[in-house]
Write an enzyme that holds these catalytic residues in place. Sequence first.
Site, PDB file in Angstrom:
ATOM      1  N   GLN A 109      53.851  39.152  -9.666  1.00 28.80           N
ATOM      2  CA  GLN A 109      53.237  38.736  -8.411  1.00 28.80           C
ATOM      3  C   GLN A 109      52.138  37.719  -8.716  1.00 28.80           C
ATOM      4  O   GLN A 109      51.277  37.979  -9.569  1.00 28.80           O
ATOM      5  CB  GLN A 109      52.590  39.941  -7.719  1.00 28.80           C
ATOM      6  CG  GLN A 109      53.528  41.121  -7.506  1.00 28.80           C
ATOM      7  CD  GLN A 109      54.505  40.862  -6.386  1.00 28.80           C
ATOM      8  OE1 GLN A 109      54.093  40.525  -5.276  1.00 28.80           O
ATOM      9  NE2 GLN A 109      55.792  41.004  -6.670  1.00 28.80           N
ATOM     10  N   TYR A 163      48.661  40.189 -17.907  1.00 29.54           N
ATOM     11  CA  TYR A 163      47.656  40.520 -18.927  1.00 29.54           C
ATOM     12  C   TYR A 163      47.877  39.676 -20.170  1.00 29.54           C
ATOM     13  O   TYR A 163      46.932  39.108 -20.737  1.00 29.54           O
ATOM     14  CB  TYR A 163      47.745  42.018 -19.250  1.00 29.54           C
ATOM     15  CG  TYR A 163      46.729  42.498 -20.266  1.00 29.54           C
ATOM     16  CD1 TYR A 163      45.398  42.713 -19.898  1.00 29.54           C
ATOM     17  CD2 TYR A 163      47.100  42.748 -21.578  1.00 29.54           C
ATOM     18  CE1 TYR A 163      44.468  43.161 -20.819  1.00 29.54           C
ATOM     19  CE2 TYR A 163      46.177  43.207 -22.508  1.00 29.54           C
ATOM     20  CZ  TYR A 163      44.868  43.415 -22.123  1.00 29.54           C
ATOM     21  OH  TYR A 163      43.943  43.861 -23.058  1.00 29.54           O
TER      22      TYR A 163
HETATM   23  P1  NDP Z   1      38.308  49.683 -19.692  1.00 30.26           P
HETATM   24  O1  NDP Z   1      39.326  49.525 -18.611  1.00 30.26           O
HETATM   25  O2  NDP Z   1      37.951  51.045 -20.171  1.00 30.26           O
HETATM   26  O3  NDP Z   1      36.963  48.942 -19.263  1.00 30.26           O
HETATM   27  C1  NDP Z   1      37.005  47.640 -18.762  1.00 30.26           C
HETATM   28  C2  NDP Z   1      35.633  47.278 -18.260  1.00 30.26           C
HETATM   29  O4  NDP Z   1      35.690  45.956 -17.684  1.00 30.26           O
HETATM   30  C3  NDP Z   1      35.100  48.228 -17.171  1.00 30.26           C
HETATM   31  O5  NDP Z   1      33.740  48.461 -17.392  1.00 30.26           O
HETATM   32  C4  NDP Z   1      35.302  47.402 -15.902  1.00 30.26           C
HETATM   33  O6  NDP Z   1      34.375  47.721 -14.878  1.00 30.26           O
HETATM   34  C5  NDP Z   1      35.005  46.019 -16.446  1.00 30.26           C
HETATM   35  N1  NDP Z   1      35.406  44.940 -15.552  1.00 30.26           N
HETATM   36  C6  NDP Z   1      36.628  44.625 -15.066  1.00 30.26           C
HETATM   37  N2  NDP Z   1      36.548  43.561 -14.259  1.00 30.26           N
HETATM   38  C7  NDP Z   1      35.245  43.185 -14.228  1.00 30.26           C
HETATM   39  C8  NDP Z   1      34.527  42.166 -13.583  1.00 30.26           C
HETATM   40  N3  NDP Z   1      35.103  41.285 -12.747  1.00 30.26           N
HETATM   41  N4  NDP Z   1      33.191  42.061 -13.821  1.00 30.26           N
HETATM   42  C9  NDP Z   1      32.571  42.915 -14.644  1.00 30.26           C
HETATM   43  N5  NDP Z   1      33.196  43.940 -15.263  1.00 30.26           N
HETATM   44  C10 NDP Z   1      34.518  44.066 -15.049  1.00 30.26           C
HETATM   45  O7  NDP Z   1      38.820  48.769 -20.907  1.00 30.26           O
HETATM   46  P2  NDP Z   1      38.651  48.872 -22.496  1.00 30.26           P
HETATM   47  O8  NDP Z   1      37.304  49.380 -22.833  1.00 30.26           O
HETATM   48  O9  NDP Z   1      39.839  49.513 -23.038  1.00 30.26           O
HETATM   49  O10 NDP Z   1      38.773  47.324 -22.869  1.00 30.26           O
HETATM   50  C11 NDP Z   1      37.688  46.507 -23.283  1.00 30.26           C
HETATM   51  C12 NDP Z   1      38.277  45.196 -23.747  1.00 30.26           C
HETATM   52  O11 NDP Z   1      39.195  45.422 -24.833  1.00 30.26           O
HETATM   53  C13 NDP Z   1      39.077  44.453 -22.672  1.00 30.26           C
HETATM   54  O12 NDP Z   1      38.847  43.067 -22.810  1.00 30.26           O
HETATM   55  C14 NDP Z   1      40.521  44.779 -23.026  1.00 30.26           C
HETATM   56  O13 NDP Z   1      41.413  43.822 -22.545  1.00 30.26           O
HETATM   57  C15 NDP Z   1      40.442  44.800 -24.544  1.00 30.26           C
HETATM   58  N6  NDP Z   1      41.519  45.537 -25.199  1.00 30.26           N
HETATM   59  C16 NDP Z   1      41.649  46.889 -25.026  1.00 30.26           C
HETATM   60  C17 NDP Z   1      42.659  47.570 -25.673  1.00 30.26           C
HETATM   61  C18 NDP Z   1      42.824  49.049 -25.560  1.00 30.26           C
HETATM   62  O14 NDP Z   1      43.746  49.600 -26.192  1.00 30.26           O
HETATM   63  N7  NDP Z   1      41.968  49.765 -24.826  1.00 30.26           N
HETATM   64  C19 NDP Z   1      43.619  46.872 -26.523  1.00 30.26           C
HETATM   65  C20 NDP Z   1      43.396  45.462 -26.656  1.00 30.26           C
HETATM   66  C21 NDP Z   1      42.373  44.834 -26.007  1.00 30.26           C
HETATM   67  P3  NDP Z   1      34.694  48.916 -13.786  1.00 30.26           P
HETATM   68  O15 NDP Z   1      34.348  50.212 -14.457  1.00 30.26           O
HETATM   69  O16 NDP Z   1      33.785  48.551 -12.666  1.00 30.26           O
HETATM   70  O17 NDP Z   1      36.156  48.815 -13.444  1.00 30.26           O
END
Ligand code: NDP
Length: 240
Positions: A109, A163
């Site tokens: 989408q 993603y």
């Molecule tokens: P989570 O989903 O646990 O946390 C993501 C965070 O990003 C949350 O605090 C969320 O806030 C915040 N967020 C999303 N959109 C916005 C925005 N517009 N402004 C500010 N904050 C925002 O993710 P992870 O801790 O797992 O991931 C952290 C990073 O690591 C990311 O970049 C992810 O892509 C990357 N990553 C993670 C992997 C994994 O296995 N977990 C693997 C590879 C990469 P809210 O709580 O408000 O939603």
Amino acid sequence: MDYKKVAVVTGANKLQGIGLAVVRGLAQQGLQVVLTSRDPAKGDAAVALLKSEGLDVLTQPLDVSDLASVNQLKSFLESKFDRLDVLVNNAALWLDNLDGTTGSIFETQVSTLEATLAANLMGPLLVSQKLIPLMKRHNYGRVVNVSSGAGQLSDMASGYPSYRMSKTALNALTRIFAHELKDTNILVNAVCPGWVRTAMGGPNAPRSPEEGADTIVWLATLADGAPTGGFFRNRQPLAW
Ligand code: NDP
């Protein structure tokens, strides 16, 4: 004069998230960390947890997709510290599994792609455009873009296309900023944290948030003259 290095970590509110583990790791190394959260109440709760561990951390609201919010954070940093040393672009969304599609690119989408790019690409772009100038003033900076192996072109596959494309684009953004800053002491690198047990990674992932944070904290504290424009996992270079 001695000073504490000032660090900003985006999307650091989730108690089991990688961002909070990065904040903890940087604060343990003596940096003054500003934990940012798009929901201020969640930022307060995260800071309360770290304070209970004896760590001195501040929080500020930040929605990385909202220019006014990014400018507000910039004003805070200017008035409170007049500097920034470390920026960790950690905030991201993974929406492919939420829009009712199978994950096939034939079903992607545009609205899902737009929302994903707004957070995962335009967010780091806006935050970097506004905050790296605070690093230029004193010619020191470490920028870490939290990417993913899902964005590697050399290992590209199908599944969660929005993603994947957002992280490939974030890798390009990393290279472009690194190139523009190549004659400065501002190092810009991308990192894959591995598969981590968080809200995004799910309960079956092998790594803890602290393990996921390790290479991020390492890149955020690189010595002068260290690599820039690279992609890393497990503190080792990773193919793009
Ligand atoms: P989570 O989903 O646990 O946390 C993501 C965070 O990003 C949350 O605090 C969320 O806030 C915040 N967020 C999303 N959109 C916005 C925005 N517009 N402004 C500010 N904050 C925002 O993710 P992870 O801790 O797992 O991931 C952290 C990073 O690591 C990311 O970049 C992810 O892509 C990357 N990553 C993670 C992997 C994994 O296995 N977990 C693997 C590879 C990469 P809210 O709580 O408000 O939603």
